[in-house]
Design an enzyme around this catalytic site. Structure first.
Site, short mmCIF file in Angstrom:
data_model
loop_
_atom_site.label_atom_id
_atom_site.label_comp_id
_atom_site.label_asym_id
_atom_site.label_seq_id
_atom_site.Cartn_x
_atom_site.Cartn_y
_atom_site.Cartn_z
N HIS A 73 -1.27 6.96 7.87
CA HIS A 73 -0.28 7.99 7.14
C HIS A 73 -1.11 9.31 7.02
CE1 HIS A 73 3.40 6.17 5.97
NE2 HIS A 73 2.62 5.06 5.76
N GLY A 75 0.88 -1.14 0.08
CA GLY A 75 -0.02 0.15 -0.07
C GLY A 75 0.80 1.28 -0.17
N CYS A 103 7.28 -0.27 5.86
CA CYS A 103 6.68 0.72 5.10
C CYS A 103 7.79 1.42 4.16
CB CYS A 103 6.47 2.01 6.41
SG CYS A 103 5.82 3.43 5.67
N LEU A 104 7.25 1.80 3.10
CA LEU A 104 8.15 2.20 2.02
C LEU A 104 8.81 3.69 2.23
CD1 LEU A 104 5.95 1.43 -1.22
CD2 LEU A 104 7.92 0.23 -0.33
N GLN A 144 3.35 10.09 1.15
CA GLN A 144 4.59 9.49 0.89
C GLN A 144 5.17 9.69 -0.47
OE1 GLN A 144 2.93 5.21 1.90
NE2 GLN A 144 4.85 5.14 2.47
N HIS A 168 -2.77 1.02 8.47
CA HIS A 168 -1.26 1.51 8.30
C HIS A 168 -1.54 2.77 7.30
CE1 HIS A 168 3.10 1.05 7.40
NE2 HIS A 168 2.92 1.98 6.45
N GLU A 169 -2.22 2.37 6.11
CA GLU A 169 -2.11 3.63 5.20
C GLU A 169 -3.09 4.66 5.69
OE1 GLU A 169 -0.24 3.60 2.98
OE2 GLU A 169 0.18 1.33 3.03
CO CO Z 1 3.51 3.07 5.12
#
Ligand code: CO
Length: 156
Positions: free
Chosen positions: A134, A46, A88-89, A51, A130-131
């Protein structure tokens, strides 16, 4: 559909509360298309708009259940608990242990502004939590009981 650079922890764009989308226009569609390309290029589950440096309430999720474009998402209810690993990216080279709800019911709008509801369990539920975090400037490392460096062979 260009790939967009994924900002890393320490950048203040990740810590801002993102704004609701009001215009479901070609600018939003380009953002969603770019986020899809980016999450696939990075092999992520995701990605949230902050991000890629955009403080709008937009998320994409790419799992077995399908590819979801979620605009202005909101958790309606959640149930149970799961404890597991998360990455996480925007926090490359690390993973952590986070406890999340096991079942999440959410509503969101699609790229045309149409409202949908979806219920996810397991990884899908974890990914939504999680998303969506953000969008409020929260990273998993804030919630993790422990954060590890990835083993050298999986370091990115
Ligand atoms: Co993340």
């Amino acid at each position: 559909m260009p790939y967009r650079y994924v900002v890393q922890i320490g950048d203040e764009v990740l810590r801002k509360k993102s704004e609701e989308v009001k215009k479901f226009d070609s600018e939003l569609w380009a953002l969603l298309d770019d986020m899809k390309e980016t999450v696939r290029a990075e092999d992520g589950a995701g990605l949230a708009a902050p991000q890629v440096g955009v403080n709008l309430r937009v998320v994409v999720i790419d799992l077995e259940e399908g590819f979801f474009e979620m605009v202005n998402p909101k958790i309606l209810s959640f149930k149970g608990e799961q404890r597991g690993e998360e990455g996480c990216l925007s926090v490359k080279g690390k993973h952590g242990v986070v406890t999340r709800p096991n079942k999440v019911k959410a509503e969101y709008r699609d790229r045309h502004g149409k409202k949908h509801t979806v219920t996810g369990t397991g990884l899908f539920a974890r990914c939504m939590c999680h998303e969506f975090d953000h969008l409020d400037g929260v990273l998993y490392v804030d919630r993790a009981e422990v954060v590890y460096d990835n083993a050298p062979q999986e370091a990115q």
